[in-house]
Design a protein around this motif. Structure first.
Motif, PDB file in Angstrom:
ATOM      1  N   UNK A 181      -3.725 -13.097  13.011  1.00  0.00           N
ATOM      2  CA  UNK A 181      -3.152 -13.887  11.925  1.00  0.00           C
ATOM      3  C   UNK A 181      -1.703 -13.454  11.725  1.00  0.00           C
ATOM      4  N   UNK A 182      -0.793 -14.412  11.539  1.00  0.00           N
ATOM      5  CA  UNK A 182       0.637 -14.114  11.474  1.00  0.00           C
ATOM      6  C   UNK A 182       1.284 -14.881  10.327  1.00  0.00           C
ATOM      7  N   UNK A 183       2.155 -14.194   9.553  1.00  0.00           N
ATOM      8  CA  UNK A 183       2.887 -14.825   8.451  1.00  0.00           C
ATOM      9  C   UNK A 183       4.288 -14.238   8.369  1.00  0.00           C
ATOM     10  N   UNK A 184       5.278 -15.057   8.045  1.00  0.00           N
ATOM     11  CA  UNK A 184       6.629 -14.584   7.756  1.00  0.00           C
ATOM     12  C   UNK A 184       6.826 -14.534   6.247  1.00  0.00           C
ATOM     13  N   UNK A 185       7.538 -13.528   5.771  1.00  0.00           N
ATOM     14  CA  UNK A 185       7.766 -13.376   4.329  1.00  0.00           C
ATOM     15  C   UNK A 185       8.951 -12.461   4.099  1.00  0.00           C
ATOM     16  N   UNK A 186       9.534 -12.557   2.924  1.00  0.00           N
ATOM     17  CA  UNK A 186      10.570 -11.613   2.514  1.00  0.00           C
ATOM     18  C   UNK A 186       9.971 -10.445   1.737  1.00  0.00           C
ATOM     19  N   UNK A 187       8.763 -10.658   1.211  1.00  0.00           N
ATOM     20  CA  UNK A 187       8.090  -9.601   0.452  1.00  0.00           C
ATOM     21  C   UNK A 187       6.591  -9.883   0.464  1.00  0.00           C
ATOM     22  N   UNK A 188       5.796  -8.831   0.292  1.00  0.00           N
ATOM     23  CA  UNK A 188       4.342  -8.963   0.178  1.00  0.00           C
ATOM     24  C   UNK A 188       3.801  -7.708  -0.480  1.00  0.00           C
ATOM     25  N   UNK A 189       2.593  -7.816  -1.016  1.00  0.00           N
ATOM     26  CA  UNK A 189       1.958  -6.684  -1.689  1.00  0.00           C
ATOM     27  C   UNK A 189       0.549  -6.502  -1.150  1.00  0.00           C
ATOM     28  N   UNK A 190       0.168  -5.252  -0.955  1.00  0.00           N
ATOM     29  CA  UNK A 190      -1.163  -4.913  -0.471  1.00  0.00           C
ATOM     30  C   UNK A 190      -1.752  -3.883  -1.431  1.00  0.00           C
ATOM     31  N   UNK A 191      -2.890  -4.235  -2.036  1.00  0.00           N
ATOM     32  CA  UNK A 191      -3.526  -3.336  -2.995  1.00  0.00           C
ATOM     33  C   UNK A 191      -4.914  -2.949  -2.499  1.00  0.00           C
ATOM     34  N   UNK A 192      -5.388  -1.793  -2.926  1.00  0.00           N
ATOM     35  CA  UNK A 192      -6.699  -1.300  -2.514  1.00  0.00           C
ATOM     36  C   UNK A 192      -7.206  -0.312  -3.544  1.00  0.00           C
ATOM     37  N   UNK A 193      -8.525  -0.181  -3.615  1.00  0.00           N
ATOM     38  CA  UNK A 193      -9.130   0.762  -4.563  1.00  0.00           C
ATOM     39  C   UNK A 193      -9.240   2.140  -3.904  1.00  0.00           C
ATOM     40  N   UNK A 194      -8.107   2.705  -3.617  1.00  0.00           N
ATOM     41  CA  UNK A 194      -8.045   4.033  -3.019  1.00  0.00           C
ATOM     42  C   UNK A 194      -6.872   4.779  -3.627  1.00  0.00           C
ATOM     43  N   UNK A 195      -6.956   6.093  -3.620  1.00  0.00           N
ATOM     44  CA  UNK A 195      -5.865   6.886  -4.192  1.00  0.00           C
ATOM     45  C   UNK A 195      -4.629   6.825  -3.314  1.00  0.00           C
ATOM     46  N   UNK A 196      -4.829   6.729  -2.007  1.00  0.00           N
ATOM     47  CA  UNK A 196      -3.696   6.667  -1.084  1.00  0.00           C
ATOM     48  C   UNK A 196      -4.125   5.961   0.186  1.00  0.00           C
ATOM     49  N   UNK A 197      -3.185   5.297   0.825  1.00  0.00           N
ATOM     50  CA  UNK A 197      -3.410   4.622   2.105  1.00  0.00           C
ATOM     51  C   UNK A 197      -2.600   5.326   3.179  1.00  0.00           C
ATOM     52  N   UNK A 198      -3.211   5.447   4.356  1.00  0.00           N
ATOM     53  CA  UNK A 198      -2.517   6.052   5.496  1.00  0.00           C
ATOM     54  C   UNK A 198      -1.642   4.968   6.133  1.00  0.00           C
ATOM     55  N   UNK A 199      -0.333   5.162   6.101  1.00  0.00           N
ATOM     56  CA  UNK A 199       0.628   4.175   6.584  1.00  0.00           C
ATOM     57  C   UNK A 199       1.478   4.817   7.682  1.00  0.00           C
ATOM     58  N   UNK A 200       1.622   4.123   8.802  1.00  0.00           N
ATOM     59  CA  UNK A 200       2.439   4.633   9.900  1.00  0.00           C
ATOM     60  C   UNK A 200       3.736   3.825   9.966  1.00  0.00           C
TER      61      UNK A 200
END
Length: 310
Positions: A260-279
């Protein structure tokens, strides 16, 4: 510095070298030999103000030096992203000595991988503003990845600079185990006016977008387009992994049904976790959600080959 014989003054740069970079580790280079080669090319090398500090603090201190023409960074894409954290939005440009493993940013900008040719760009190149991505204050220049690749990155870091065939085979076996061992990540994605729940194996936010075509794997189509591109892989079996790999190999992957592919200038990703592992650009960090991504158009100045030298 005054001009002599009608020539422009030498560029004053400060060199910040990542001594753990691939070519410095394997090629026998040292910061001292790099400095000598820079000076031999006619550059005026200013001493680094905090050489014993952590990499982020070294780069921040270098960026604040008065009267310099560039901060020259010797290292890979992760080190360059660290430099961008200090230089994005500033007048001082970034100079690149591509001594990492992949050197994706250097390739995107047409900077030679040959060290002497890259040094010549520092001495005679021109300035080019490029986009920077940002997530919760963390700057990235290529991509920000969550899910399976970020989990596997810790195995790569443990073997950095000494990966053998047996290590690669173990990583491949680990990848296959991870496909069935871990549940998909759950998150809430806000993209434009739409908010929806997603589950994914891999999610990537690219600064710009990747180029399609044979031999263009991980090559970006531009560095100043003013947008992000979101790639989302919800499920990833062994068969789908092979299909995606073949699609990337032949340069026809955007239309794959598993992607799945989308173009954007901004986006938000939320989750019920204290921290997300981001590379971010190959370097893993833990970030508390919600993750707020945005593009910072032409916010970083970089020395690139002069127009006639490309």
């Amino acid at each position: 510095m005054t001009k002599q014989n009608g020539e422009a003054p030498a560029r004053r740069i400060v060199l910040v070298a990542n001594v753990a970079a691939g070519s410095l580790v394997d090629g026998g280079l040292t910061p001292e030999t790099l400095r000598a080669r820079l000076e031999a090319a006619g550059l005026a090398v200013v001493p680094e103000p905090r050489p014993e500090a952590s990499p982020p603090d070294r780069l921040a201190a270098a960026a604040e030096l008065p009267g310099i023409d560039a901060v020259a960074v010797a290292g890979g894409d992760g080190t360059l992203a660290c430099a961008a954290q200090a230089l994005t939005g500033q007048a001082v440009p970034l100079g690149i000595l591509p001594l990492g493993t992949m050197n994706l940013l250097a390739r995107d900008l047409g900077i030679p991988l040959d060290l002497d040719a890259a040094i010549a760009v520092l001495a005679h190149g021109s300035l080019r503003p490029i986009d920077a991505g940002e997530v919760n204050g963390h700057v990235f220049l290529i991509n920000s990845v969550l899910g399976l690749p970020a989990r596997l990155a810790r195995h790569r870091e443990a073997k950095r600079g000494r990966m053998g065939l047996a290590d690669l085979l173990r990583m491949a076996a680990g990848l296959l185990r991870h496909l069935g061992r871990y549940p998909r990540e759950r998150a809430v994605l806000t993209l434009g006016d739409e908010t929806r729940r997603i589950r994914f194996r891999t999610l990537a936010v690219v600064c710009g977008d990747y180029r399609e075509g044979l031999g263009q794997v991980l090559s970006r189509a531009g560095v100043d387009g003013g947008h992000l591109t979101l790639y989302l892989v919800e499920t990833l079996s062994a068969a789908r992994l092979v299909r995606l790999g073949l699609g990337f190999a032949v340069g026809e992957w955007r239309r794959l049904p598993d992607l799945e592919r989308h173009e954007a200038r901004a986006l938000t990703l939320d989750a019920r976790r204290r921290a997300l592992r981001v590379m971010n650009d190959g370097e893993v960090v833990l970030i508390a959600p919600p993750l707020r991504y945005r593009i910072r158009p032409v916010a970083l100045r970089v020395l690139v080959p002069a127009e006639g030298a490309r």
